[in-house]
Design a protein around this motif. Sequence first.
Motif, PDB file in Angstrom:
ATOM      1  N   GLU A 145      73.181  69.659  39.338  1.00 54.10           N
ATOM      2  CA  GLU A 145      73.140  68.963  40.637  1.00 54.10           C
ATOM      3  C   GLU A 145      72.950  70.073  41.670  1.00 54.10           C
ATOM      4  O   GLU A 145      73.342  71.218  41.437  1.00 54.10           O
ATOM      5  CB  GLU A 145      74.442  68.189  40.910  1.00 54.10           C
ATOM      6  N   ARG A 177      68.994  68.183  33.516  1.00 54.76           N
ATOM      7  CA  ARG A 177      70.010  67.601  32.627  1.00 54.76           C
ATOM      8  C   ARG A 177      69.365  67.339  31.271  1.00 54.76           C
ATOM      9  O   ARG A 177      68.303  66.709  31.215  1.00 54.76           O
ATOM     10  CB  ARG A 177      70.546  66.274  33.203  1.00 54.76           C
ATOM     11  N   GLU A 179      69.209  65.209  29.073  1.00 56.91           N
ATOM     12  CA  GLU A 179      69.492  63.799  28.768  1.00 56.91           C
ATOM     13  C   GLU A 179      69.270  63.536  27.283  1.00 56.91           C
ATOM     14  O   GLU A 179      68.275  63.988  26.698  1.00 56.91           O
ATOM     15  CB  GLU A 179      68.567  62.885  29.577  1.00 56.91           C
ATOM     16  N   ILE A 186      59.539  58.106  35.026  1.00 57.16           N
ATOM     17  CA  ILE A 186      60.242  59.165  35.762  1.00 57.16           C
ATOM     18  C   ILE A 186      61.648  58.729  36.174  1.00 57.16           C
ATOM     19  O   ILE A 186      62.282  59.400  36.979  1.00 57.16           O
ATOM     20  CB  ILE A 186      59.439  59.624  37.004  1.00 57.16           C
ATOM     21  N   PHE A 187      62.141  57.632  35.599  1.00 52.80           N
ATOM     22  CA  PHE A 187      63.485  57.175  35.987  1.00 52.80           C
ATOM     23  C   PHE A 187      64.567  58.106  35.441  1.00 52.80           C
ATOM     24  O   PHE A 187      65.438  58.562  36.168  1.00 52.80           O
ATOM     25  CB  PHE A 187      63.745  55.736  35.513  1.00 52.80           C
ATOM     26  N   GLU A 196      70.253  65.908  48.523  1.00 52.80           N
ATOM     27  CA  GLU A 196      71.706  65.751  48.627  1.00 52.80           C
ATOM     28  C   GLU A 196      72.224  66.225  49.978  1.00 52.80           C
ATOM     29  O   GLU A 196      71.818  67.279  50.485  1.00 52.80           O
ATOM     30  CB  GLU A 196      72.410  66.543  47.523  1.00 52.80           C
ATOM     31  N   GLU A 261      70.586  52.639  39.126  1.00 54.59           N
ATOM     32  CA  GLU A 261      70.965  53.494  40.261  1.00 54.59           C
ATOM     33  C   GLU A 261      69.776  54.266  40.842  1.00 54.59           C
ATOM     34  O   GLU A 261      69.060  54.958  40.132  1.00 54.59           O
ATOM     35  CB  GLU A 261      72.030  54.483  39.770  1.00 54.59           C
ATOM     36  N   LEU A 262      69.637  54.135  42.165  1.00 58.40           N
ATOM     37  CA  LEU A 262      68.640  54.910  42.903  1.00 58.40           C
ATOM     38  C   LEU A 262      69.318  56.094  43.585  1.00 58.40           C
ATOM     39  O   LEU A 262      68.788  57.194  43.646  1.00 58.40           O
ATOM     40  CB  LEU A 262      67.990  53.989  43.949  1.00 58.40           C
ATOM     41  N   GLU A 263      70.504  55.848  44.093  1.00 56.31           N
ATOM     42  CA  GLU A 263      71.249  56.867  44.840  1.00 56.31           C
ATOM     43  C   GLU A 263      72.741  56.596  44.667  1.00 56.31           C
ATOM     44  O   GLU A 263      73.152  55.439  44.573  1.00 56.31           O
ATOM     45  CB  GLU A 263      70.864  56.764  46.326  1.00 56.31           C
ATOM     46  N   GLY A 264      73.532  57.668  44.639  1.00 57.34           N
ATOM     47  CA  GLY A 264      74.987  57.499  44.592  1.00 57.34           C
ATOM     48  C   GLY A 264      75.596  58.080  45.860  1.00 57.34           C
ATOM     49  O   GLY A 264      75.164  59.144  46.325  1.00 57.34           O
ATOM     50  N   ARG A 268      83.886  62.743  47.525  1.00 56.07           N
ATOM     51  CA  ARG A 268      84.295  63.806  46.589  1.00 56.07           C
ATOM     52  C   ARG A 268      85.605  64.449  47.027  1.00 56.07           C
ATOM     53  O   ARG A 268      86.037  65.426  46.429  1.00 56.07           O
ATOM     54  CB  ARG A 268      83.205  64.885  46.482  1.00 56.07           C
ATOM     55  N   GLU A 316      79.200  62.414  50.017  1.00 54.24           N
ATOM     56  CA  GLU A 316      77.946  62.909  49.455  1.00 54.24           C
ATOM     57  C   GLU A 316      76.949  61.798  49.144  1.00 54.24           C
ATOM     58  O   GLU A 316      77.057  61.131  48.120  1.00 54.24           O
ATOM     59  CB  GLU A 316      78.234  63.658  48.148  1.00 54.24           C
ATOM     60  N   SER A 318      73.650  61.174  47.515  1.00 57.21           N
ATOM     61  CA  SER A 318      72.822  61.963  46.597  1.00 57.21           C
ATOM     62  C   SER A 318      71.735  61.068  46.001  1.00 57.21           C
ATOM     63  O   SER A 318      72.018  60.161  45.216  1.00 57.21           O
ATOM     64  CB  SER A 318      73.704  62.523  45.483  1.00 57.21           C
ATOM     65  N   ALA A 319      70.485  61.348  46.403  1.00 55.32           N
ATOM     66  CA  ALA A 319      69.384  60.488  45.956  1.00 55.32           C
ATOM     67  C   ALA A 319      68.452  61.264  45.043  1.00 55.32           C
ATOM     68  O   ALA A 319      68.217  62.456  45.248  1.00 55.32           O
ATOM     69  CB  ALA A 319      68.602  59.989  47.167  1.00 55.32           C
ATOM     70  N   GLY A 320      67.891  60.595  44.055  1.00 56.34           N
ATOM     71  CA  GLY A 320      66.902  61.213  43.183  1.00 56.34           C
ATOM     72  C   GLY A 320      65.524  61.055  43.804  1.00 56.34           C
ATOM     73  O   GLY A 320      65.124  59.949  44.159  1.00 56.34           O
ATOM     74  N   ARG A 323      63.252  59.069  41.288  1.00 55.56           N
ATOM     75  CA  ARG A 323      63.563  57.619  41.331  1.00 55.56           C
ATOM     76  C   ARG A 323      63.088  57.019  42.642  1.00 55.56           C
ATOM     77  O   ARG A 323      62.663  55.862  42.684  1.00 55.56           O
ATOM     78  CB  ARG A 323      65.064  57.399  41.139  1.00 55.56           C
TER      79      ARG A 323
HETATM   80  N1  GAP Z   1      75.743  65.479  43.142  1.00 57.05           N
HETATM   81  C1  GAP Z   1      76.008  64.163  42.693  1.00 57.05           C
HETATM   82  C2  GAP Z   1      75.152  63.748  41.581  1.00 57.05           C
HETATM   83  O1  GAP Z   1      74.403  64.543  41.035  1.00 57.05           O
HETATM   84  P1  GAP Z   1      74.469  61.694  40.130  1.00 57.05           P
HETATM   85  O2  GAP Z   1      74.766  60.234  40.333  1.00 57.05           O
HETATM   86  O3  GAP Z   1      74.706  62.279  38.792  1.00 57.05           O
HETATM   87  O4  GAP Z   1      75.295  62.453  41.259  1.00 57.05           O
HETATM   88  C3  GAP Z   1      72.498  61.641  41.838  1.00 57.05           C
HETATM   89  O5  GAP Z   1      72.964  61.962  40.543  1.00 57.05           O
HETATM   90  C4  GAP Z   1      71.110  61.041  41.762  1.00 57.05           C
HETATM   91  O6  GAP Z   1      70.241  61.913  41.038  1.00 57.05           O
HETATM   92  C5  GAP Z   1      71.047  59.711  41.011  1.00 57.05           C
HETATM   93  O7  GAP Z   1      71.374  58.624  41.857  1.00 57.05           O
HETATM   94  C6  GAP Z   1      69.608  59.675  40.580  1.00 57.05           C
HETATM   95  O8  GAP Z   1      68.786  59.183  41.620  1.00 57.05           O
HETATM   96  C7  GAP Z   1      69.277  61.136  40.344  1.00 57.05           C
HETATM   97  N2  GAP Z   1      69.328  61.446  38.902  1.00 57.05           N
HETATM   98  C8  GAP Z   1      70.413  61.750  38.173  1.00 57.05           C
HETATM   99  N3  GAP Z   1      70.083  61.978  36.894  1.00 57.05           N
HETATM  100  C9  GAP Z   1      68.730  61.814  36.800  1.00 57.05           C
HETATM  101  C10 GAP Z   1      67.783  61.917  35.744  1.00 57.05           C
HETATM  102  N4  GAP Z   1      68.123  62.272  34.514  1.00 57.05           N
HETATM  103  N5  GAP Z   1      66.470  61.667  36.018  1.00 57.05           N
HETATM  104  C11 GAP Z   1      66.090  61.338  37.288  1.00 57.05           C
HETATM  105  N6  GAP Z   1      66.952  61.246  38.317  1.00 57.05           N
HETATM  106  C12 GAP Z   1      68.257  61.477  38.091  1.00 57.05           C
END
Ligand code: GAP
Length: 453
Positions: A145, A177, A179, A186-187, A196, A261-264, A268, A316, A318-320, A323
């Motif tokens: 992050e 990450r 995953e 690209i999701f 962020e 999820e688009l954004e969290g 914190r 915080e 935090s948007a991707g 996404r």
């Molecule tokens: N700093 C807080 C944080 O990282 P998170 O919910 O794990 O929180 C925030 O991630 C945003 O990052 C998510 O809402 C998403 O939009 C994006 N995101 C997280 N993991 C992703 C992934 N593997 N691929 C694409 N976008 C991702």
Amino acid sequence: MTANNMDELVALAKRRGFIFQSSDIYGGLQGVYDYGPLGVELKNNLKSAWWRAMVYDRDDVEGLDAAILTNPTTLRYSGHEATFTDPLVDCRECKSRWRADHLESDQCPSCGSNDLTEPRPFNLMFKTAVGPVDDGSSFAYLRPETAQAIFTNFKNILDSTSPKLPFGIAQIGKAFRNEITPRNFIFRVREFEQMELEFFVKPGEDENWHDHWVNERLSWWAAQGVNENNLELYHVPADELAHYSKSTVDLMYRFPHGLEELEGIANRTDYDLGSHTKNQGDYNIQSEVQPNTEANAKLAIQDLETKEWQVPYVIEPSAGVDRGVLAVMNEAYTVERLEDGKERTVMSFRPHLAPIKVAILPLKRNHEGIVAKAKDIKKTLQKLGLGRILYEDTGNIGKGYRRHDEVGTPLCVTVDFQTVEEDDTVTIRNRDTMAQERVHTNDLSAYVSEYMS
Ligand code: GAP
């Protein structure tokens, strides 16, 4: 209108040069994508819109662009080494690996076997060797992050800009990450970008600020053309919260594959600054963090009236980015039936997001006067600084309009004989209405600026 399914978006993204599978000619690399000529423009425009709203339009936020390679100690004290895991199961039959919480039954989705291992925690962080000696001890993590570098730079930014609470630090950048099962284009990918903001507030004011940022972010997505009916708030239950969060609201978007999820937007608390801070006794730390006893950081701010050192709470959003790109592409995707029975595909991006702002089309590509005028107009409009202005001399205006509908160019300007031989006017063709009007070239800059604002 939105796309009927992900395949429509994937096909358009490849056909028109938005997004490609990475290492395509070698069979790709799972969960990794490249942005092509139009994709890079769209992505940059989305990031610029975020930066404008978060930094330029405010007086209480500073920016940061920190490194991706991260000292492992940072990620030990942030809690990521211990807890940034997903539950992994192996299929003993076909050796495939799955995320346990994504399985719909007790069977392997690949071969149908019931012979799955018990879930075990799998850490999502990528490691890399730093320096020439790869002995296992000299490694760094690729940040999972962007947020941690904001916390570790907290004192540097405090010392160099002297802010008062509440204030924020904004950053856009790559995160990585590993995953277990990247999927849905690209999701969910292994290399992505985040936008962020860490917004530091006085403890006690955190819940109001949390509500404030949820509303701000909903309005921002609406301004990017995301239909409010396709967004939902998800109040994350306590047993699903990340290790650092007191409460989190996820902005869920109806992606082509479902509501996700688009954004969290997380509260914190003082978890991160607290855990990176030495000498617990000096500071007012509210949460039950275990402060770092190795570093010599003073990640706290002094209240000028009470003289008390306070570790602020942080909200915080935090948007991707990826996404976000997927959501705005999905929202823009429209197929219209025309009066003549034919269909046209239009990417109806908001003008500020459109990869190409204006296409300049000379009616004849071998007519010296028309070509020179068209190039001259391109130069003039490019100077407005609105983004990409494209000169395109394929010679077939009708096809040009259709192509630019499909990539979402809001305006096309056609230069023809009337322009150079009669009255110095051009035809402006509007993507959304398909209406055409003649405008004098002297008025063109004002027309385009007004349309894009
Ligand atoms: N700093 C807080 C944080 O990282 P998170 O919910 O794990 O929180 C925030 O991630 C945003 O990052 C998510 O809402 C998403 O939009 C994006 N995101 C997280 N993991 C992703 C992934 N593997 N691929 C694409 N976008 C991702």
